[in-house]
Design a protein around this motif. Structure first.
Motif, PDB file in Angstrom:
ATOM      1  N   MET A   1       0.852  -1.181   0.000  1.00 14.04           N
ATOM      2  CA  MET A   1       0.000   0.000   0.000  1.00 14.04           C
ATOM      3  C   MET A   1       0.894   1.239   0.000  1.00 14.04           C
ATOM      4  SD  MET A   1      -2.973   1.139   2.652  1.00 14.04           S
ATOM      5  CE  MET A   1      -1.994   1.700   4.009  1.00 14.04           C
ATOM      6  N   HIS A   2       0.529   2.205  -0.787  1.00 14.31           N
ATOM      7  CA  HIS A   2       1.275   3.454  -0.854  1.00 14.31           C
ATOM      8  C   HIS A   2       0.941   4.335   0.342  1.00 14.31           C
ATOM      9  CE1 HIS A   2       2.752   2.710  -4.874  1.00 14.31           C
ATOM     10  NE2 HIS A   2       1.528   2.328  -5.230  1.00 14.31           N
ATOM     11  N   LEU A   3       1.890   5.116   0.743  1.00 10.95           N
ATOM     12  CA  LEU A   3       1.697   6.030   1.864  1.00 10.95           C
ATOM     13  C   LEU A   3       0.822   7.212   1.477  1.00 10.95           C
ATOM     14  CD1 LEU A   3       2.449   6.733   4.769  1.00 10.95           C
ATOM     15  CD2 LEU A   3       4.449   7.923   3.856  1.00 10.95           C
ATOM     16  N   ALA A   4       0.720   7.479   0.185  1.00 12.89           N
ATOM     17  CA  ALA A   4      -0.017   8.662  -0.268  1.00 12.89           C
ATOM     18  C   ALA A   4      -1.518   8.552   0.007  1.00 12.89           C
ATOM     19  CB  ALA A   4       0.215   8.883  -1.755  1.00 12.89           C
ATOM     20  N   TYR A   5      -2.089   7.369  -0.088  1.00 19.97           N
ATOM     21  CA  TYR A   5      -3.538   7.224   0.102  1.00 19.97           C
ATOM     22  C   TYR A   5      -3.993   7.608   1.519  1.00 19.97           C
ATOM     23  CZ  TYR A   5      -3.290   4.729  -4.334  1.00 19.97           C
ATOM     24  OH  TYR A   5      -3.069   4.386  -5.636  1.00 19.97           O
ATOM     25  N   PRO A   6      -3.425   7.012   2.566  1.00 24.60           N
ATOM     26  CA  PRO A   6      -3.863   7.438   3.901  1.00 24.60           C
ATOM     27  C   PRO A   6      -3.439   8.869   4.230  1.00 24.60           C
ATOM     28  CG  PRO A   6      -2.187   5.740   4.090  1.00 24.60           C
ATOM     29  CD  PRO A   6      -2.531   5.855   2.653  1.00 24.60           C
ATOM     30  N   ALA A   7      -2.325   9.334   3.674  1.00 25.91           N
ATOM     31  CA  ALA A   7      -1.882  10.708   3.942  1.00 25.91           C
ATOM     32  C   ALA A   7      -2.843  11.723   3.335  1.00 25.91           C
ATOM     33  CB  ALA A   7      -0.469  10.918   3.420  1.00 25.91           C
ATOM     34  N   VAL A   8      -3.313  11.462   2.130  1.00 24.19           N
ATOM     35  CA  VAL A   8      -4.275  12.369   1.491  1.00 24.19           C
ATOM     36  C   VAL A   8      -5.610  12.324   2.229  1.00 24.19           C
ATOM     37  CG1 VAL A   8      -5.631  12.735  -0.621  1.00 24.19           C
ATOM     38  CG2 VAL A   8      -3.173  12.356  -0.764  1.00 24.19           C
ATOM     39  N   LEU A   9      -6.046  11.130   2.612  1.00 30.05           N
ATOM     40  CA  LEU A   9      -7.290  11.011   3.371  1.00 30.05           C
ATOM     41  C   LEU A   9      -7.184  11.737   4.710  1.00 30.05           C
ATOM     42  CD1 LEU A   9     -10.120   9.831   3.681  1.00 30.05           C
ATOM     43  CD2 LEU A   9      -9.056   7.780   4.653  1.00 30.05           C
ATOM     44  N   ALA A  10      -6.048  11.602   5.388  1.00 22.59           N
ATOM     45  CA  ALA A  10      -5.846  12.295   6.660  1.00 22.59           C
ATOM     46  C   ALA A  10      -5.822  13.806   6.461  1.00 22.59           C
ATOM     47  CB  ALA A  10      -4.555  11.824   7.317  1.00 22.59           C
ATOM     48  N   ALA A  11      -5.226  14.270   5.381  1.00 23.19           N
ATOM     49  CA  ALA A  11      -5.209  15.707   5.097  1.00 23.19           C
ATOM     50  C   ALA A  11      -6.617  16.234   4.843  1.00 23.19           C
ATOM     51  CB  ALA A  11      -4.301  16.004   3.906  1.00 23.19           C
ATOM     52  N   LEU A  12      -7.419  15.462   4.122  1.00 27.57           N
ATOM     53  CA  LEU A  12      -8.806  15.871   3.869  1.00 27.57           C
ATOM     54  C   LEU A  12      -9.616  15.896   5.172  1.00 27.57           C
ATOM     55  CD1 LEU A  12      -9.579  13.996   0.535  1.00 27.57           C
ATOM     56  CD2 LEU A  12      -9.296  16.455   0.873  1.00 27.57           C
ATOM     57  N   LEU A  13      -9.431  14.885   6.006  1.00 23.85           N
ATOM     58  CA  LEU A  13     -10.122  14.851   7.299  1.00 23.85           C
ATOM     59  C   LEU A  13      -9.705  16.029   8.176  1.00 23.85           C
ATOM     60  CD1 LEU A  13     -10.008  11.079   8.314  1.00 23.85           C
ATOM     61  CD2 LEU A  13     -12.035  12.428   7.792  1.00 23.85           C
ATOM     62  N   PHE A  14      -8.408  16.312   8.193  1.00 27.23           N
ATOM     63  CA  PHE A  14      -7.917  17.408   9.020  1.00 27.23           C
ATOM     64  C   PHE A  14      -8.445  18.749   8.511  1.00 27.23           C
ATOM     65  CE2 PHE A  14      -4.936  20.460  10.743  1.00 27.23           C
ATOM     66  CZ  PHE A  14      -4.782  20.009  12.033  1.00 27.23           C
ATOM     67  N   CYS A  15      -8.455  18.944   7.202  1.00 27.03           N
ATOM     68  CA  CYS A  15      -8.965  20.203   6.642  1.00 27.03           C
ATOM     69  C   CYS A  15     -10.461  20.357   6.902  1.00 27.03           C
ATOM     70  CB  CYS A  15      -8.669  20.280   5.150  1.00 27.03           C
ATOM     71  SG  CYS A  15      -6.920  20.517   4.804  1.00 27.03           S
ATOM     72  N   THR A  16     -11.207  19.260   6.832  1.00 27.47           N
ATOM     73  CA  THR A  16     -12.631  19.311   7.144  1.00 27.47           C
ATOM     74  C   THR A  16     -12.845  19.683   8.610  1.00 27.47           C
ATOM     75  OG1 THR A  16     -13.051  17.618   5.474  1.00 27.47           O
ATOM     76  CG2 THR A  16     -14.779  18.004   7.090  1.00 27.47           C
ATOM     77  N   GLY A  17     -12.062  19.092   9.502  1.00 25.27           N
ATOM     78  CA  GLY A  17     -12.159  19.434  10.914  1.00 25.27           C
ATOM     79  C   GLY A  17     -11.750  20.873  11.194  1.00 25.27           C
ATOM     80  N   LEU A  18     -10.722  21.350  10.509  1.00 31.78           N
ATOM     81  CA  LEU A  18     -10.280  22.732  10.688  1.00 31.78           C
ATOM     82  C   LEU A  18     -11.353  23.708  10.221  1.00 31.78           C
ATOM     83  CD1 LEU A  18      -7.880  24.496  11.557  1.00 31.78           C
ATOM     84  CD2 LEU A  18      -7.132  24.433   9.175  1.00 31.78           C
TER      85      LEU A  18
END
Length: 126
Positions: free
Chosen positions: A1-18
């Motif tokens: 599994m690539h690291l980019a998939y969970p990192a992008v999902l985490a960035a989207l979650l964090f931006c939504t929370g922000l």
């Protein structure tokens, strides 16, 4: 599994929370947004732990601590929000003000303890 998939999902979650923290006025929705941001951090911790193949699983251990802190934070935060709602009738973040709202400071900088309808006795000269 690539690291980019969970990192992008985490960035989207964090931006939504922000966005939720900055744009919402309801205190419960702000707490939910903070929880969303903490879950994005947890996702990053676990993803980097798997990607680095850490033998101590430090990312997963930190995730457990983060979950415990988040549970305590939401418990205390909801208790505070419920008490504010009971006392003031709203959980709107913008309407929360100091309890001495509307009173002018007295001569020594402290707020006056009498309300505006009571009469003040003049000082008696000795």
């Amino acid at each position: 599994m690539h690291l980019a998939y969970p990192a992008v999902l985490a960035a989207l979650l964090f931006c939504t929370g922000l966005y939720g923290v900055l744009a919402r006025r309801n205190a419960i929705l702000v707490l939910m947004s903070v929880e969303l941001m903490l879950n994005a951090v947890n996702l990053n911790l676990v993803a980097f732990d798997v990607w680095l193949r850490d033998t101590l699983h430090a990312g997963q251990a930190l995730t457990l601590f983060t979950i415990a802190i988040a549970a305590a934070e939401i418990g205390i935060g909801l208790a505070i929000v419920l008490m504010v709602y009971r006392n003031r009738g709203t959980s709107d973040v913008d309407r929360r003000r100091d309890t001495a709202e509307g009173r002018e400071p007295g001569p020594n900088g402290a707020h006056d303890t009498h309300d505006s309808t009571s009469t003040v006795r003049p000082e008696v000269a000795a």
